[in-house]
Write an enzyme that holds these catalytic residues in place. Structure first.
Site, PDB file in Angstrom:
ATOM      1  N   GLU A   1      10.456  16.301  13.867  1.00 28.52           N
ATOM      2  CA  GLU A   1      11.061  16.252  12.530  1.00 28.52           C
ATOM      3  C   GLU A   1      10.644  17.496  11.766  1.00 28.52           C
ATOM      4  O   GLU A   1       9.450  17.769  11.640  1.00 28.52           O
ATOM      5  CB  GLU A   1      10.534  15.035  11.787  1.00 28.52           C
ATOM      6  CG  GLU A   1      11.047  13.724  12.299  1.00 28.52           C
ATOM      7  CD  GLU A   1      10.609  12.579  11.380  1.00 28.52           C
ATOM      8  OE1 GLU A   1       9.412  12.261  11.393  1.00 28.52           O
ATOM      9  OE2 GLU A   1      11.453  12.028  10.678  1.00 28.52           O
TER      10      GLU A   1
ATOM     11  N   LYS B   1       0.858  -1.181   0.000  1.00 31.43           N
ATOM     12  CA  LYS B   1       0.000   0.000   0.000  1.00 31.43           C
ATOM     13  C   LYS B   1       0.896   1.234   0.000  1.00 31.43           C
ATOM     14  O   LYS B   1       1.496   1.579   1.012  1.00 31.43           O
ATOM     15  CB  LYS B   1      -0.921   0.022   1.232  1.00 31.43           C
ATOM     16  CG  LYS B   1      -2.105   0.939   0.999  1.00 31.43           C
ATOM     17  CD  LYS B   1      -2.492   1.770   2.202  1.00 31.43           C
ATOM     18  CE  LYS B   1      -1.532   2.855   2.556  1.00 31.43           C
ATOM     19  NZ  LYS B   1      -1.463   4.000   1.638  1.00 31.43           N
TER      20      LYS B   1
ATOM     21  N   GLU C   1      10.285   1.051  10.161  1.00 34.33           N
ATOM     22  CA  GLU C   1      11.258   2.127   9.901  1.00 34.33           C
ATOM     23  C   GLU C   1      10.522   3.439  10.142  1.00 34.33           C
ATOM     24  O   GLU C   1       9.702   3.858   9.328  1.00 34.33           O
ATOM     25  CB  GLU C   1      11.757   2.061   8.456  1.00 34.33           C
ATOM     26  CG  GLU C   1      12.585   0.820   8.134  1.00 34.33           C
ATOM     27  CD  GLU C   1      13.926   0.796   8.845  1.00 34.33           C
ATOM     28  OE1 GLU C   1      14.362   1.843   9.355  1.00 34.33           O
ATOM     29  OE2 GLU C   1      14.531  -0.287   8.897  1.00 34.33           O
TER      30      GLU C   1
ATOM     31  N   CYS D   1      13.791  10.863   6.666  1.00 35.90           N
ATOM     32  CA  CYS D   1      13.909  10.454   8.071  1.00 35.90           C
ATOM     33  C   CYS D   1      15.354  10.615   8.537  1.00 35.90           C
ATOM     34  O   CYS D   1      15.620  10.763   9.711  1.00 35.90           O
ATOM     35  CB  CYS D   1      13.461   9.010   8.216  1.00 35.90           C
ATOM     36  SG  CYS D   1      14.281   7.931   7.038  1.00 35.90           S
TER      37      CYS D   1
HETATM   38  P1  NAP Z   1       2.741   8.381   7.556  1.00 32.80           P
HETATM   39  O1  NAP Z   1       1.717   9.422   7.648  1.00 32.80           O
HETATM   40  O2  NAP Z   1       3.054   7.567   8.746  1.00 32.80           O
HETATM   41  O3  NAP Z   1       2.282   7.442   6.346  1.00 32.80           O
HETATM   42  C1  NAP Z   1       3.061   6.358   5.923  1.00 32.80           C
HETATM   43  C2  NAP Z   1       2.166   5.339   5.263  1.00 32.80           C
HETATM   44  O4  NAP Z   1       1.240   4.833   6.222  1.00 32.80           O
HETATM   45  C3  NAP Z   1       1.332   5.874   4.115  1.00 32.80           C
HETATM   46  O5  NAP Z   1       1.210   4.876   3.139  1.00 32.80           O
HETATM   47  C4  NAP Z   1      -0.010   6.135   4.783  1.00 32.80           C
HETATM   48  O6  NAP Z   1      -1.104   6.098   3.901  1.00 32.80           O
HETATM   49  C5  NAP Z   1      -0.076   4.965   5.728  1.00 32.80           C
HETATM   50  N1  NAP Z   1      -0.981   5.154   6.854  1.00 32.80           N
HETATM   51  C6  NAP Z   1      -1.371   6.299   7.444  1.00 32.80           C
HETATM   52  N2  NAP Z   1      -2.195   6.037   8.464  1.00 32.80           N
HETATM   53  C7  NAP Z   1      -2.338   4.693   8.519  1.00 32.80           C
HETATM   54  C8  NAP Z   1      -3.053   3.815   9.369  1.00 32.80           C
HETATM   55  N3  NAP Z   1      -3.819   4.247  10.382  1.00 32.80           N
HETATM   56  N4  NAP Z   1      -2.962   2.491   9.142  1.00 32.80           N
HETATM   57  C9  NAP Z   1      -2.214   2.022   8.125  1.00 32.80           C
HETATM   58  N5  NAP Z   1      -1.501   2.808   7.285  1.00 32.80           N
HETATM   59  C10 NAP Z   1      -1.565   4.134   7.492  1.00 32.80           C
HETATM   60  O7  NAP Z   1       4.156   8.946   7.100  1.00 32.80           O
HETATM   61  P2  NAP Z   1       4.469   9.902   5.860  1.00 32.80           P
HETATM   62  O8  NAP Z   1       4.005  11.251   6.216  1.00 32.80           O
HETATM   63  O9  NAP Z   1       4.005   9.287   4.586  1.00 32.80           O
HETATM   64  O10 NAP Z   1       6.063   9.830   5.830  1.00 32.80           O
HETATM   65  C11 NAP Z   1       6.859  10.617   6.630  1.00 32.80           C
HETATM   66  C12 NAP Z   1       7.348   9.831   7.834  1.00 32.80           C
HETATM   67  O11 NAP Z   1       8.025   8.662   7.402  1.00 32.80           O
HETATM   68  C13 NAP Z   1       8.359  10.609   8.631  1.00 32.80           C
HETATM   69  O12 NAP Z   1       8.098  10.470  10.004  1.00 32.80           O
HETATM   70  C14 NAP Z   1       9.684   9.936   8.289  1.00 32.80           C
HETATM   71  O13 NAP Z   1      10.673  10.077   9.242  1.00 32.80           O
HETATM   72  C15 NAP Z   1       9.262   8.536   8.093  1.00 32.80           C
HETATM   73  N6  NAP Z   1      10.236   7.796   7.275  1.00 32.80           N
HETATM   74  C16 NAP Z   1      11.042   6.883   7.899  1.00 32.80           C
HETATM   75  C17 NAP Z   1      11.990   6.204   7.165  1.00 32.80           C
HETATM   76  C18 NAP Z   1      12.887   5.202   7.820  1.00 32.80           C
HETATM   77  O14 NAP Z   1      13.456   4.407   7.104  1.00 32.80           O
HETATM   78  N7  NAP Z   1      13.030   5.182   9.134  1.00 32.80           N
HETATM   79  C19 NAP Z   1      12.125   6.450   5.800  1.00 32.80           C
HETATM   80  C20 NAP Z   1      11.293   7.396   5.201  1.00 32.80           C
HETATM   81  C21 NAP Z   1      10.334   8.059   5.967  1.00 32.80           C
HETATM   82  P3  NAP Z   1      -1.760   7.471   3.359  1.00 32.80           P
HETATM   83  O15 NAP Z   1      -0.744   8.113   2.533  1.00 32.80           O
HETATM   84  O16 NAP Z   1      -2.944   6.989   2.600  1.00 32.80           O
HETATM   85  O17 NAP Z   1      -2.120   8.271   4.582  1.00 32.80           O
END
Ligand code: NAP
Length: 485
Positions: A389, A182, A258, A292
């Site tokens: 962040e 997804k 992650e 991240c």
């Molecule tokens: P996010 O809001 O957590 O969303 C990530 C994914 O989860 C998206 O596909 C999102 O779908 C989905 N999602 C959201 N709510 C959900 C739920 N209740 N149940 C299941 N899936 C759900 O994060 P983001 O804003 O896309 O990305 C930024 C974050 O990712 C930052 O905190 C960053 O640090 C972190 N990140 C970490 C790494 C690492 O390797 N540690 C790498 C890259 C990014 P939708 O888009 O449909 O909401």
């Protein structure tokens, strides 16, 4: 729209389930927006729970055949996937820029990085080594083998639409697991565009399924409560990661998480300042700070603060901002309005608490979610951007006096993904690295991401590792047979 027409003409926009394009079961769709223009560029099918179950059916049917393939056969399909992605690299890079906003050089870098996970895991697929030892007291043979864990649900963020997914698909396929992915709703097109490429490379129908969905919570939850699912690999925010850990607990699904980061970037007084500036530009500005791994807090020894701040400000001020598809652009827009609003709020908060703006800090006129490269000095300890962040092109500089002090301040966060430090004294570098509670350290390096290295964090930055041999272990179960012969 005209400039996109050629690029978007053949990009699929439906769900990829069982090797076929399908509409969503309730006909639902959602829009994808170009953050540089705020124009709608595509309308994508939005998966329902019913569609997710169909994807699990397809994965389940395909699993035995894929798991039974010889590792060399899986390896060759992965290798071919790498080659075909590189063949189509420019098209994929432009697509990333259109849906995510990052400047084209960044997108090209991402495609190469993303493809590399297929090459690396093509090589790793054939090295799934077990062991055979003798029980010291029992005298039994302890025969250890690794088997594909089962269907893996993959959930990925928008900041690296290609690489965060291939970093999961590569090892899952190498291990013999089918996946249901997804992607983030802001950036679903890149993964949909990858599916015909994987099909051409020989990935069988049902082994990789992609289901964009505006109902992420419901769709992912339903899959995590289906006993056929054995792994959930998530990259995204710590907040959503926590929710998925709760969901995974019900059926005891193996989690790989992650999550977020809050990287310190430490510059000691003996550092090569020019090298530290080059490293800082990568650690801060790769992906416009939407990473991240982005340096979130600069701690610069007070003796070199002026030189470092001056040089960093000059470099940041020299970055050309604009539509990431245009030549010479180094800084594209942020991904969406919410991301932009958050950066504005964090900078305003820091300035109200006394920070000095050395460059940037002013919102340009629209359209587009642009924020300029910004450097802040004299940031006070209670500024919100030191604890959250930033996810934007903002460098915040503070000073320190002693090694112990900077280690304590660097570790003072719930996150533990990555830390950077610059010093010419390698014994100090290693000593400080060991005391930093982070999963990854960039010692005189501003970039730690490498398919051959175990990527991941401590504390609330996550569980498990991606990349390297460790990344494949997330998709394997260990089985031990106690043998007498
Ligand atoms: P996010 O809001 O957590 O969303 C990530 C994914 O989860 C998206 O596909 C999102 O779908 C989905 N999602 C959201 N709510 C959900 C739920 N209740 N149940 C299941 N899936 C759900 O994060 P983001 O804003 O896309 O990305 C930024 C974050 O990712 C930052 O905190 C960053 O640090 C972190 N990140 C970490 C790494 C690492 O390797 N540690 C790498 C890259 C990014 P939708 O888009 O449909 O909401």
């Amino acid at each position: 729209m005209a400039r996109y027409d050629n690029l978007l003409a053949n990009v699929p926009t439906d769900l990829w389930i069982g090797g076929q394009w399908r509409k969503s079961s309730d006909g639902g769709r959602f829009d994808v927006i170009d953050p540089a223009t705020e124009n709608k560029v595509a309308s994508v099918a939005s998966a329902t729970v019913e569609d997710a179950m169909a994807a699990l059916d397809a994965a389940s049917a395909a699993f035995p055949g894929w798991a039974a393939k010889k590792p060399r056969e899986r390896a060759e399909i992965l290798r071919k996937s790498y080659e075909l992605i590189m063949r189509d690299a420019e098209r994929l890079a432009k697509l990333i820029t259109i849906e995510n906003g990052k400047a084209l050089p960044d997108s090209r870098g991402e495609v190469a990085y993303a493809a590399e996970f297929f090459r690396w895991y093509a090589e790793e697929a054939v090295r799934n080594i077990g062991s055979n030892t003798l029980g010291p007291a029992s005298g039994a043979r302890i025969f250890v083998q690794h088997k594909p864990a089962g269907i893996a649900v993959l959930v990925t963020p928008w900041n690296f639409p290609a690489a965060m997914a291939t970093r999961k698909i590569g090892p899952a396929l190498a291990a013999g697991c089918p996946v249901v992915l997804k992607p983030a709703s802001d950036t679903p097109l890149t993964m949909l565009a990858l599916m015909p490429i994987l099909e051409e490379a020989g990935v069988p129908a049902g082994i990789v399924n992609v289901i964009p969905s505006r109902s992420s919570g419901k769709v992912v939850s339903a899959m995590l409560h289906d006993p056929r699912v054995r792994v959930v690999s998530f990259t995204g925010s710590t907040e959503v990661g926590r929710k998925l850990l709760h969901e995974a607990a019900d059926c005891v699904v193996k989690p790989a998480m992650e999550l977020g980061g809050n990287a310190p970037f430490i510059v000691f007084d003996d550092a090569d300042i020019d090298a530290a500036i080059d490293g800082a530009m990568i650690a801060k500005m790769r992906n416009m700070g939407e990473a991240c791994t982005a340096a979130n807090r600069f701690y610069v020894h007070e003796k070199v603060r002026d030189e470092f701040s001056k040089k960093l400000t000059a470099k940041m001020a020299g970055l050309k901002m604009g539509n990431g598809l245009d030549d010479g652009i180094a800084l594209g827009p942020l991904v969406n309005r919410a991301g932009l609003d958050k950066v504005v709020e964090l900078v305003d908060d820091a300035v109200q608490k006394g920070a000095k703006v050395l460059t940037g800090g002013k919102l340009p006129d629209g359209p587009g979610f642009f924020y300029p490269a910004t450097v802040l000095s004299n940031v006070s300890d209670d500024a919100k951007l030191l604890n959250e962040e930033i996810f934007g092109p903002v460098a915040s500089i503070q000073t320190f006096k002693s090694e112990d002090e900077v280690i304590a301040r660097a570790n003072d966060t719930e996150y533990g993904l990555v830390a950077y430090l610059y010093t010419k004294d390698l014994s100090r570098g290693m000593r400080v690295s060991e005391k930093l509670d982070f999963g990854m350290i960039g010692l005189n390096r501003g970039l730690v991401s490498d398919p051959a290295a175990p990527f991941g964090g401590t504390k609330q930055s996550g569980l498990g590792r991606e990349g390297a041999h460790e990344g494949m272990m997330e998709f394997l179960e260990t089985q031990y047979v106690s043998v007498a012969w």
